[in-house]
Scaffold this motif. Sequence first.
Motif, PDB file in Angstrom:
ATOM      1  N   ASN B  75       0.815  -1.220   0.000  1.00 38.32           N
ATOM      2  CA  ASN B  75       0.000   0.000   0.000  1.00 38.32           C
ATOM      3  C   ASN B  75       0.846   1.267   0.000  1.00 38.32           C
ATOM      4  OD1 ASN B  75       0.992  -0.333   2.519  1.00 38.32           O
ATOM      5  ND2 ASN B  75      -0.888   0.191   3.596  1.00 38.32           N
ATOM      6  N   MET B  76       2.138   1.121  -0.277  1.00 40.99           N
ATOM      7  CA  MET B  76       3.003   2.312  -0.294  1.00 40.99           C
ATOM      8  C   MET B  76       3.466   2.629  -1.701  1.00 40.99           C
ATOM      9  SD  MET B  76       5.484   1.929   3.006  1.00 40.99           S
ATOM     10  CE  MET B  76       6.368   3.467   2.817  1.00 40.99           C
ATOM     11  N   PHE B  77       3.536   3.907  -1.988  1.00 36.63           N
ATOM     12  CA  PHE B  77       4.130   4.407  -3.219  1.00 36.63           C
ATOM     13  C   PHE B  77       3.460   3.853  -4.472  1.00 36.63           C
ATOM     14  CE2 PHE B  77       7.438   4.008   0.046  1.00 36.63           C
ATOM     15  CZ  PHE B  77       7.408   5.328   0.430  1.00 36.63           C
ATOM     16  N   VAL B  78       2.130   3.758  -4.386  1.00 32.70           N
ATOM     17  CA  VAL B  78       1.380   3.402  -5.583  1.00 32.70           C
ATOM     18  C   VAL B  78       1.165   4.685  -6.367  1.00 32.70           C
ATOM     19  CG1 VAL B  78      -0.765   2.418  -6.454  1.00 32.70           C
ATOM     20  CG2 VAL B  78       0.269   1.515  -4.372  1.00 32.70           C
TER      21      VAL B  78
END
Lengths: 238, 155
Positions: B75-78
């Motif tokens: 869920n990070m850096f999408v």
Amino acid sequence: MQYVGNVEHIGIARTTDPHFSAECKVLLESIEMVLELRFGSAGLSLMPEIRQIRFLHILRSVHSALRTVETVEDVRRIYATASTPVAANNGNDLMALFNTYFEEEAYGEFEDLTKAVDWSTRQPDEMLDVIQLALYLGMPRLAIDMAQEAGKLFPDHEKAQKSAHILAPPVVRGMSPARPRGLRESSDWIDKHARQFKGQWVAARRGEFVAAAPTFKELESMIKREPDQDSILVSKVL
Amino acid sequence: MKQFTEVFFSHQFAVAMATYTDHISAEKRFPGIVLRLSLEMRPNPIRAIVDTGSQWCIFDPAFIDSSIIESVPDNMFVERCVIRGTIYTGKIVRMNVRIETDYGESPDIDATVFVPLLEPGEEWPHPNFIGLEGFLNRIRFAVDPAENAFYFGPV
């Protein structure tokens, strides 16, 4: 308003212009009617300012408050306060305001708000969520700057450190002397034979064909035992 | 040695020169400056087109080692990028990228790049892009179209 804890819950759908315009129109008409009913011409004198408001959430606030406010100045205070980023910073609805700016693609206001917030007083996950929203908005420079700040503010927070690492300016780690490996010749060979291999993956070494395959995986397995791997240029022929 | 090599190198404007080709497709649909790159954990060099309008470097996920993508939490850096009219969702990752040069020294650059996340069986239909943010914006470069020479050096 509660802090929305994860950017996945905020969602990425943005307000489309036709819907935004339609709701604005309805709200403005309703606000104008109630202002006239309650305050007469003094109320209507606010309409030029209210028509300048670009955010639905502020129009909604004005609209819902019209039932209870006592004076025209009370109405003005509502939209003046709601438009001030620092007010949101001091309250609990900071993330809601970021989300609103995000949904309405208000790039300038979004960036201004990131600068108005004292992030040292906020939770690191809030900052990371705003970084994520900045990425979604296509504001990489802002995301990079915020990630660097997050790294400094939250040295013990694993995700903040990861954020600072990934969204860091590029760094030169070392230099390797150029070695003639015929890569340009291989690139030329692929271009020269591109029509023959259209849609395929091709490998060439020192200007000569090595292998071709319909997928990268297949090509990889065909060339993995070849010598001088770093001299084999691989390309999909588009 | 190309015409401007001595000038750029002696004034420390550039440390390397790479010759480039002018297009990257069978029908010459993607005109541009096509360089050769080496990516972290991949033995074979690839081709990529310089695109200063591209926010990030964008690489075909086939070339990216899965450990690099998996090192970033889901869920990070999408990020979403519009690439040639299509919106792609992908991950922002950090990896080593080297421009393969013909003269001088090739810098190994720790760069931030966008890796599109594709559906199973889906193939990346675009070239690899060398973009601005996280890469070119920290590189000094000059192009000599007369000799297809790309001069560059770290800022």
